[in-house]
Design a protein around this motif. Structure first.
Motif, PDB file in Angstrom:
ATOM      1  N   LEU A 281       0.831  -1.199   0.000  1.00 45.92           N
ATOM      2  CA  LEU A 281       0.000   0.000   0.000  1.00 45.92           C
ATOM      3  C   LEU A 281       0.870   1.256   0.000  1.00 45.92           C
ATOM      4  O   LEU A 281       1.923   1.302   0.625  1.00 45.92           O
ATOM      5  CB  LEU A 281      -0.915   0.021   1.221  1.00 45.92           C
ATOM      6  CG  LEU A 281      -2.088  -0.956   1.227  1.00 45.92           C
ATOM      7  CD1 LEU A 281      -2.870  -0.824   2.525  1.00 45.92           C
ATOM      8  CD2 LEU A 281      -3.003  -0.717   0.025  1.00 45.92           C
ATOM      9  N   ALA A 282       0.389   2.275  -0.708  1.00 47.16           N
ATOM     10  CA  ALA A 282       1.091   3.556  -0.753  1.00 47.16           C
ATOM     11  C   ALA A 282       0.093   4.685  -0.575  1.00 47.16           C
ATOM     12  O   ALA A 282      -1.123   4.490  -0.675  1.00 47.16           O
ATOM     13  CB  ALA A 282       1.822   3.708  -2.083  1.00 47.16           C
ATOM     14  N   THR A 283       0.610   5.876  -0.312  1.00 49.15           N
ATOM     15  CA  THR A 283      -0.225   7.057  -0.102  1.00 49.15           C
ATOM     16  C   THR A 283       0.577   8.299  -0.450  1.00 49.15           C
ATOM     17  O   THR A 283       1.818   8.261  -0.509  1.00 49.15           O
ATOM     18  CB  THR A 283      -0.698   7.122   1.366  1.00 49.15           C
ATOM     19  OG1 THR A 283      -1.342   8.376   1.595  1.00 49.15           O
ATOM     20  CG2 THR A 283       0.460   6.996   2.327  1.00 49.15           C
ATOM     21  N   SER A 284      -0.134   9.387  -0.681  1.00 49.73           N
ATOM     22  CA  SER A 284       0.544  10.662  -0.972  1.00 49.73           C
ATOM     23  C   SER A 284       0.874  11.424   0.295  1.00 49.73           C
ATOM     24  O   SER A 284       1.360  12.557   0.239  1.00 49.73           O
ATOM     25  CB  SER A 284      -0.347  11.535  -1.866  1.00 49.73           C
ATOM     26  OG  SER A 284      -1.587  11.781  -1.212  1.00 49.73           O
ATOM     27  N   GLY A 336      -7.107  12.977  -0.143  1.00 49.95           N
ATOM     28  CA  GLY A 336      -6.632  11.821   0.608  1.00 49.95           C
ATOM     29  C   GLY A 336      -6.721  10.578  -0.256  1.00 49.95           C
ATOM     30  O   GLY A 336      -7.716  10.374  -0.957  1.00 49.95           O
ATOM     31  N   SER A 337      -5.657   9.774  -0.238  1.00 52.19           N
ATOM     32  CA  SER A 337      -5.666   8.578  -1.095  1.00 52.19           C
ATOM     33  C   SER A 337      -4.858   7.449  -0.478  1.00 52.19           C
ATOM     34  O   SER A 337      -3.897   7.674   0.241  1.00 52.19           O
ATOM     35  CB  SER A 337      -5.110   8.911  -2.484  1.00 52.19           C
ATOM     36  OG  SER A 337      -3.744   9.277  -2.406  1.00 52.19           O
ATOM     37  N   VAL A 338      -5.310   6.241  -0.797  1.00 56.63           N
ATOM     38  CA  VAL A 338      -4.574   5.016  -0.487  1.00 56.63           C
ATOM     39  C   VAL A 338      -4.660   4.144  -1.724  1.00 56.63           C
ATOM     40  O   VAL A 338      -5.725   4.015  -2.335  1.00 56.63           O
ATOM     41  CB  VAL A 338      -5.169   4.279   0.735  1.00 56.63           C
ATOM     42  CG1 VAL A 338      -4.570   2.885   0.859  1.00 56.63           C
ATOM     43  CG2 VAL A 338      -4.935   5.064   2.006  1.00 56.63           C
ATOM     44  N   PHE A 339      -3.535   3.530  -2.101  1.00 57.70           N
ATOM     45  CA  PHE A 339      -3.560   2.698  -3.309  1.00 57.70           C
ATOM     46  C   PHE A 339      -2.481   1.631  -3.224  1.00 57.70           C
ATOM     47  O   PHE A 339      -1.520   1.744  -2.445  1.00 57.70           O
ATOM     48  CB  PHE A 339      -3.348   3.560  -4.567  1.00 57.70           C
ATOM     49  CG  PHE A 339      -2.090   4.374  -4.569  1.00 57.70           C
ATOM     50  CD1 PHE A 339      -0.905   3.878  -5.118  1.00 57.70           C
ATOM     51  CD2 PHE A 339      -2.071   5.654  -4.026  1.00 57.70           C
ATOM     52  CE1 PHE A 339       0.259   4.620  -5.122  1.00 57.70           C
ATOM     53  CE2 PHE A 339      -0.898   6.416  -4.034  1.00 57.70           C
ATOM     54  CZ  PHE A 339       0.255   5.902  -4.574  1.00 57.70           C
ATOM     55  N   THR A 340      -2.667   0.583  -4.003  1.00 53.87           N
ATOM     56  CA  THR A 340      -1.613  -0.426  -4.114  1.00 53.87           C
ATOM     57  C   THR A 340      -0.594   0.088  -5.130  1.00 53.87           C
ATOM     58  O   THR A 340      -0.960   0.515  -6.214  1.00 53.87           O
ATOM     59  CB  THR A 340      -2.177  -1.780  -4.577  1.00 53.87           C
ATOM     60  OG1 THR A 340      -2.921  -1.613  -5.786  1.00 53.87           O
ATOM     61  CG2 THR A 340      -3.058  -2.410  -3.515  1.00 53.87           C
ATOM     62  N   GLY A 341       0.675   0.019  -4.747  1.00 53.38           N
ATOM     63  CA  GLY A 341       1.727   0.498  -5.627  1.00 53.38           C
ATOM     64  C   GLY A 341       2.742   1.302  -4.851  1.00 53.38           C
ATOM     65  O   GLY A 341       3.018   1.027  -3.685  1.00 53.38           O
ATOM     66  N   VAL A 358       0.314  -3.696  -8.142  1.00 48.02           N
ATOM     67  CA  VAL A 358       1.270  -4.693  -7.666  1.00 48.02           C
ATOM     68  C   VAL A 358       1.031  -5.973  -8.458  1.00 48.02           C
ATOM     69  O   VAL A 358      -0.053  -6.187  -9.012  1.00 48.02           O
ATOM     70  CB  VAL A 358       1.093  -4.966  -6.157  1.00 48.02           C
ATOM     71  CG1 VAL A 358       1.486  -3.752  -5.335  1.00 48.02           C
ATOM     72  CG2 VAL A 358      -0.336  -5.400  -5.826  1.00 48.02           C
ATOM     73  N   ALA A 359       2.055  -6.819  -8.519  1.00 50.15           N
ATOM     74  CA  ALA A 359       1.924  -8.070  -9.272  1.00 50.15           C
ATOM     75  C   ALA A 359       0.762  -8.891  -8.733  1.00 50.15           C
ATOM     76  O   ALA A 359       0.571  -9.017  -7.517  1.00 50.15           O
ATOM     77  CB  ALA A 359       3.225  -8.860  -9.178  1.00 50.15           C
ATOM     78  N   TYR A 360      -0.016  -9.473  -9.655  1.00 45.18           N
ATOM     79  CA  TYR A 360      -1.190 -10.256  -9.261  1.00 45.18           C
ATOM     80  C   TYR A 360      -1.282 -11.470 -10.182  1.00 45.18           C
ATOM     81  O   TYR A 360      -1.305 -11.328 -11.403  1.00 45.18           O
ATOM     82  CB  TYR A 360      -2.454  -9.400  -9.365  1.00 45.18           C
ATOM     83  CG  TYR A 360      -3.663 -10.027  -8.708  1.00 45.18           C
ATOM     84  CD1 TYR A 360      -3.754 -10.133  -7.323  1.00 45.18           C
ATOM     85  CD2 TYR A 360      -4.714 -10.516  -9.481  1.00 45.18           C
ATOM     86  CE1 TYR A 360      -4.862 -10.698  -6.717  1.00 45.18           C
ATOM     87  CE2 TYR A 360      -5.829 -11.075  -8.886  1.00 45.18           C
ATOM     88  CZ  TYR A 360      -5.897 -11.168  -7.505  1.00 45.18           C
ATOM     89  OH  TYR A 360      -7.005 -11.737  -6.898  1.00 45.18           O
ATOM     90  N   GLU A 361      -1.346 -12.657  -9.581  1.00 47.18           N
ATOM     91  CA  GLU A 361      -1.231 -13.891 -10.359  1.00 47.18           C
ATOM     92  C   GLU A 361      -2.530 -14.681 -10.460  1.00 47.18           C
ATOM     93  O   GLU A 361      -2.518 -15.846 -10.850  1.00 47.18           O
ATOM     94  CB  GLU A 361      -0.148 -14.789  -9.738  1.00 47.18           C
ATOM     95  CG  GLU A 361       1.236 -14.156  -9.758  1.00 47.18           C
ATOM     96  CD  GLU A 361       2.278 -15.038  -9.116  1.00 47.18           C
ATOM     97  OE1 GLU A 361       1.885 -16.050  -8.492  1.00 47.18           O
ATOM     98  OE2 GLU A 361       3.478 -14.728  -9.222  1.00 47.18           O
ATOM     99  N   MET A 362      -3.646 -14.068 -10.096  1.00 45.74           N
ATOM    100  CA  MET A 362      -4.926 -14.768 -10.158  1.00 45.74           C
ATOM    101  C   MET A 362      -5.914 -14.017 -11.042  1.00 45.74           C
ATOM    102  O   MET A 362      -5.645 -12.893 -11.479  1.00 45.74           O
ATOM    103  CB  MET A 362      -5.498 -14.937  -8.747  1.00 45.74           C
ATOM    104  CG  MET A 362      -4.760 -15.963  -7.905  1.00 45.74           C
ATOM    105  SD  MET A 362      -5.277 -15.909  -6.181  1.00 45.74           S
ATOM    106  CE  MET A 362      -4.457 -14.421  -5.641  1.00 45.74           C
TER     107      MET A 362
END
Length: 500
Positions: A281-284, A336-341, A358-362
């Protein structure tokens, strides 16, 4: 000679008269008025004295075959998994005993499924709309006798024939990833669970079931069943129509979870703030933590410990109105933000700072979670603004939040890595499937969302390809265009992606 002919003629007349009188003396029973019709009841079946079926729902039909003769029909007679076809006895002689009628009959039948010839004896009673029937079926091929005891009540003909399961749900069952889907045409009900669900957990599931009006079901709703293997439910309509449903596990799925329970402290001094501990998870917030240098206080992300859905904490995203201090480094608003990356500050292109995915294998199936939202009071548009005077207020617009997940191709045609950013997360040709929250308006209490992934531009999931998955949550849905309302607040908790 004439005298002899006269006696012969008289004898013939007397025989005819006797026969006629005999026919007139046969009892005439009110079969069609009182006895004939369909009876709804159950069968008990024994094979050479051993029970092979108890309380099996079945209808029989009684019809008139003569003044004192009835026929009896039992359709689709089955036991021990074998359907022997229809048992129909054409001539059963009636006798009246007060208000009750008894009947007997015997007939040789040729039953289905290779059973062949059988001699069937029947006895029974009909009394005030109730039927009791005893069948002895001598199965010649098996050298055994099947005994059938039937009890039922006569239908009026106005009863409902609907025998459907209209809803089948597992409530408060964390292992369920996909609630049961009813296929009424095939009588199949299927559901999916977490990949690590145990047989013990499957055996403890309790379904809540809704059925057609006036119908009954067995097993009953609210009763625990062992769904580690198939479970058969039988629905019986008011008129005795029977429909079976087989409930089975269709597959197992994997959950990518973000409970927001664990946080870490980042920065120091006035820049010190909290961020989720999950590495994906990342955020600004890190970039926004430097706004104090321009006299701006606060952060676009907070750890919420008082108002949560479950666990220890939730995430609180807040849109910051920074328009009064805006310049080449300070935007009009900071959503305000939250995201994968990852967040990698790009001073020349702010939207390029958000590296989504982010990498996702499904193969993703659902995006789920909880949110509530309070929009801010003053909506502003800072698109293209370079100084505070350029910012436009829009009192007629109410801010909305944004919650979405995007599956996209992680490599281009040449095999180079693809990473979507704030510039193209909603428009890139590499997008494959999305799950987007439709309602970003105010929600006073936590609201659950469960969004299936839908595929874009005719694309499909291709096994073997490399993909990335981006989850993006923002307190102002147009924050990437520097539009929103200061103070807009989005709470999110217990996010998860269900994939298989």
């Amino acid at each position: 000679m004439k005298k002899n002919l006269f006696y012969l003629f008289a004898l013939i007349c007397s025989v005819s008269l006797f026969t006629s009188c005999s026919d007139d003396d046969d009892p005439v029973y009110p079969i069609e008025e009182e006895l004939a019709g369909t009876y709804k009841g159950t069968l008990d079946i024994e094979l050479d004295g051993n029970p092979v079926g108890v309380g099996l729902p079945k209808n029989i039909t009684i019809a008139k075959s003569g003044n004192n003769i009835i026929s009896l029909e039992l359709k689709d007679f089955s036991f021990m998994g074998n359907n022997l076809g229809t048992i129909k006895l054409e001539k059963c002689a009636l006798k009246q005993n007060g208000t009750s009628y008894s009947f007997t009959g015997n007939q040789e039948l040729n039953l289905a499924n290779g059973i062949g010839k059988c001699n069937v004896d029947v006895t029974g009673t009909l009394n005030n709309g109730k039927a009791e029937v005893n069948l002895d079926i001598a199965v010649e091929q098996l050298g055994e006798t099947v005994k059938v005891v039937y009890k039922g009540d006569k239908l009026t003909g106005s009863e409902s024939s609907e025998a459907q399961i209209t809803s089948f749900v597992f409530k408060d069952a964390p292992i369920i990833t996909e609630q049961p889907i009813i296929d009424d045409a095939t009588g199949k009900i299927t559901f999916k669970v977490l990949d690590d669900a145990t047989d013990e957990e499957l055996a403890a599931l309790v379904p809540t079931i809704e059925i057609s009006l006036k119908a009954t079901i067995s097993p009953a709703t609210g009763v625990k069943q062992n769904f580690a293997s198939d479970v058969t439910y039988t629905v019986i309509a008011e008129d005795g129509t029977v429909k079976e449903y087989i409930v089975s596990l269709a597959g197992r799925q994997v959950a990518m979870k973000f409970p927001f329970d664990e946080w870490k402290s980042v920065g120091a001094g006035k820049s010190k703030h909290d961020e989720p501990i999950e590495e994906t998870l990342a955020t600004s917030a890190t970039a926004a933590s430097l706004l104090w240098l321009y006299g701006i206080e606060g952060f676009p992300l907070y750890k919420e410990t008082e108002d949560v859905v479950a666990g220890e904490a939730a995430a609180k995203l807040v849109t910051m109105d920074t328009s009064a201090k805006m310049n080449s480094l300070v935007p009009a608003i900071t959503s305000g933000s939250v995201f994968t990356g990852k967040f990698v500050l790009d001073m020349k292109d702010r939207l390029n700072s958000t590296k989504f995915g982010v990498a996702y294998e499904m193969k993703p199936a659902y995006f789920r979670g909880w949110y509530k939202y309070t929009p801010g009071d003053k909506f502003i548009d800072g698109t293209g603004a370079t100084k505070p005077e350029d910012v436009v207020e829009h009192p007629e617009i109410t801010d909305e939040c944004a919650i979405q997940a995007v599956l996209y191709e992680a490599e281009d045609a040449e095999g180079n890595e693809v990473t979507l950013t704030g510039n193209n997360i909603n428009s890139s040709e590499y997008r494959v499937a999305v799950a987007v929250l439709d309602d970003g308006t105010a929600k006073a209490a936590y609201t659950y969302f469960d969004i299936p992934f839908t595929y874009v531009n005719g694309k499909t999931y291709e096994s073997g390809k490399t993909y990335k998955l981006a989850i993006v949550c923002a307190s102002s849905k147009d924050g990437d265009a520097f539009k929103g309302a200061g103070g807009s607040t989005l709470w999110i908790d217990e996010l998860e992606i269900i994939g298989e």
